[in-house]
Motif scaffolding. Structure first.
Motif, PDB file in Angstrom:
ATOM      1  N   ASP A   1      71.111  47.371  81.274  1.00 46.49           N
ATOM      2  CA  ASP A   1      71.818  46.568  80.270  1.00 46.49           C
ATOM      3  C   ASP A   1      71.459  45.095  80.403  1.00 46.49           C
ATOM      4  O   ASP A   1      71.321  44.391  79.418  1.00 46.49           O
ATOM      5  N   THR A   2      71.328  44.637  81.652  1.00 48.31           N
ATOM      6  CA  THR A   2      71.044  43.236  81.947  1.00 48.31           C
ATOM      7  C   THR A   2      70.117  43.152  83.144  1.00 48.31           C
ATOM      8  O   THR A   2      70.291  43.902  84.099  1.00 48.31           O
ATOM      9  N   ILE A   3      69.133  42.257  83.094  1.00 46.34           N
ATOM     10  CA  ILE A   3      68.317  41.986  84.274  1.00 46.34           C
ATOM     11  C   ILE A   3      68.203  40.479  84.472  1.00 46.34           C
ATOM     12  O   ILE A   3      68.481  39.688  83.567  1.00 46.34           O
ATOM     13  N   SER A   4      67.776  40.124  85.668  1.00 48.18           N
ATOM     14  CA  SER A   4      67.582  38.725  86.017  1.00 48.18           C
ATOM     15  C   SER A   4      66.172  38.537  86.556  1.00 48.18           C
ATOM     16  O   SER A   4      65.722  39.306  87.408  1.00 48.18           O
ATOM     17  N   ILE A   5      65.484  37.541  86.041  1.00 47.94           N
ATOM     18  CA  ILE A   5      64.183  37.145  86.564  1.00 47.94           C
ATOM     19  C   ILE A   5      64.407  35.846  87.332  1.00 47.94           C
ATOM     20  O   ILE A   5      65.066  34.930  86.846  1.00 47.94           O
ATOM     21  N   ARG A   6      63.882  35.774  88.555  1.00 45.24           N
ATOM     22  CA  ARG A   6      64.084  34.586  89.387  1.00 45.24           C
ATOM     23  C   ARG A   6      62.802  34.255  90.127  1.00 45.24           C
ATOM     24  O   ARG A   6      61.831  34.992  90.071  1.00 45.24           O
TER      25      ARG A   6
ATOM     26  N   CYS B   1      61.605  40.381  89.443  1.00 44.48           N
ATOM     27  CA  CYS B   1      62.741  40.997  88.767  1.00 44.48           C
ATOM     28  C   CYS B   1      63.816  41.242  89.821  1.00 44.48           C
ATOM     29  O   CYS B   1      63.692  42.139  90.655  1.00 44.48           O
ATOM     30  N   ALA B   2      64.861  40.428  89.798  1.00 41.47           N
ATOM     31  CA  ALA B   2      65.927  40.523  90.797  1.00 41.47           C
ATOM     32  C   ALA B   2      66.788  41.759  90.603  1.00 41.47           C
ATOM     33  O   ALA B   2      67.573  42.104  91.484  1.00 41.47           O
ATOM     34  N   SER B   3      66.645  42.431  89.496  1.00 44.04           N
ATOM     35  CA  SER B   3      67.461  43.604  89.191  1.00 44.04           C
ATOM     36  C   SER B   3      66.814  44.913  89.628  1.00 44.04           C
ATOM     37  O   SER B   3      67.380  45.981  89.407  1.00 44.04           O
ATOM     38  N   PHE B   4      65.621  44.828  90.236  1.00 45.52           N
ATOM     39  CA  PHE B   4      64.937  46.038  90.706  1.00 45.52           C
ATOM     40  C   PHE B   4      65.883  46.851  91.583  1.00 45.52           C
ATOM     41  O   PHE B   4      66.553  46.339  92.463  1.00 45.52           O
ATOM     42  N   GLN B   5      65.934  48.146  91.340  1.00 45.59           N
ATOM     43  CA  GLN B   5      66.740  49.079  92.128  1.00 45.59           C
ATOM     44  C   GLN B   5      65.873  50.305  92.391  1.00 45.59           C
ATOM     45  O   GLN B   5      65.432  50.966  91.443  1.00 45.59           O
TER      46      GLN B   5
ATOM     47  N   MET C   1      67.567  47.185  73.617  1.00 44.99           N
ATOM     48  CA  MET C   1      67.162  45.896  74.135  1.00 44.99           C
ATOM     49  C   MET C   1      68.026  45.546  75.339  1.00 44.99           C
ATOM     50  O   MET C   1      69.177  45.923  75.423  1.00 44.99           O
ATOM     51  N   THR C   2      67.424  44.803  76.230  1.00 45.49           N
ATOM     52  CA  THR C   2      68.071  44.414  77.475  1.00 45.49           C
ATOM     53  C   THR C   2      68.416  42.937  77.448  1.00 45.49           C
ATOM     54  O   THR C   2      67.639  42.123  76.963  1.00 45.49           O
ATOM     55  N   ASN C   3      69.582  42.592  77.971  1.00 42.62           N
ATOM     56  CA  ASN C   3      69.941  41.182  78.124  1.00 42.62           C
ATOM     57  C   ASN C   3      69.194  40.639  79.334  1.00 42.62           C
ATOM     58  O   ASN C   3      69.191  41.256  80.393  1.00 42.62           O
ATOM     59  N   LEU C   4      68.562  39.501  79.165  1.00 44.11           N
ATOM     60  CA  LEU C   4      67.747  38.916  80.220  1.00 44.11           C
ATOM     61  C   LEU C   4      68.259  37.530  80.566  1.00 44.11           C
ATOM     62  O   LEU C   4      68.443  36.694  79.681  1.00 44.11           O
TER      63      LEU C   4
END
Length: 115
Positions: free
Chosen positions: A85-90, A103-107, A1-4
């Motif tokens: 491990d962690t993503i951010s939605i903005r 998804c601000a964590s896109f790489q 699971m991912t921390n969001l």
């Protein structure tokens, strides 16, 4: 699971910057940048008439959840599941001026992250 961490305060699934769903889908299969992704489970807290919409159970913010991902070019996409491990939605302002989620964590898989 991912921390969001969710910064989309006008989403009916958001409570205290956490999602109240058991899982989410990050959309944007051909995305090459975070601005081209979106949270497919976004529920605007108001409909077009300005009336509040029903959302999921707001009593249970979920800091860690399953994140399904369509962004094929993201390094964290492992068989349509997010491995970060962690993503951010903005929120982000689209070219037409409308606000949208991303998804601000896109790489990117090429090792470059835009922005």
């Amino acid at each position: 699971m991912t921390n969001l961490h969710c910064e989309v305060n006008n989403c009916g699934n958001n409570k205290d910057n956490f999602c109240c769903r058991p899982d989410i889908m990050v959309g944007g299969p051909r995305s090459g940048a975070s601005a081209q992704t979106y949270c497919a489970n976004f529920v605007d807290v108001q409909d077009s008439s300005g009336m509040p919409q029903n959302a999921v159970d707001q009593t249970s913010p979920n800091p860690s959840l399953d994140i399904h991902c369509e962004a094929e070019k993201c390094v964290y996409n492992q068989n349509r599941a997010c491995s970060a491990d962690t993503i951010s939605i903005r929120t982000n302002r689209a070219s037409n001026g409308q606000m949208k989620t991303e998804c601000a964590s896109f790489q990117g898989k090429d090792g470059c992250s835009e922005r």
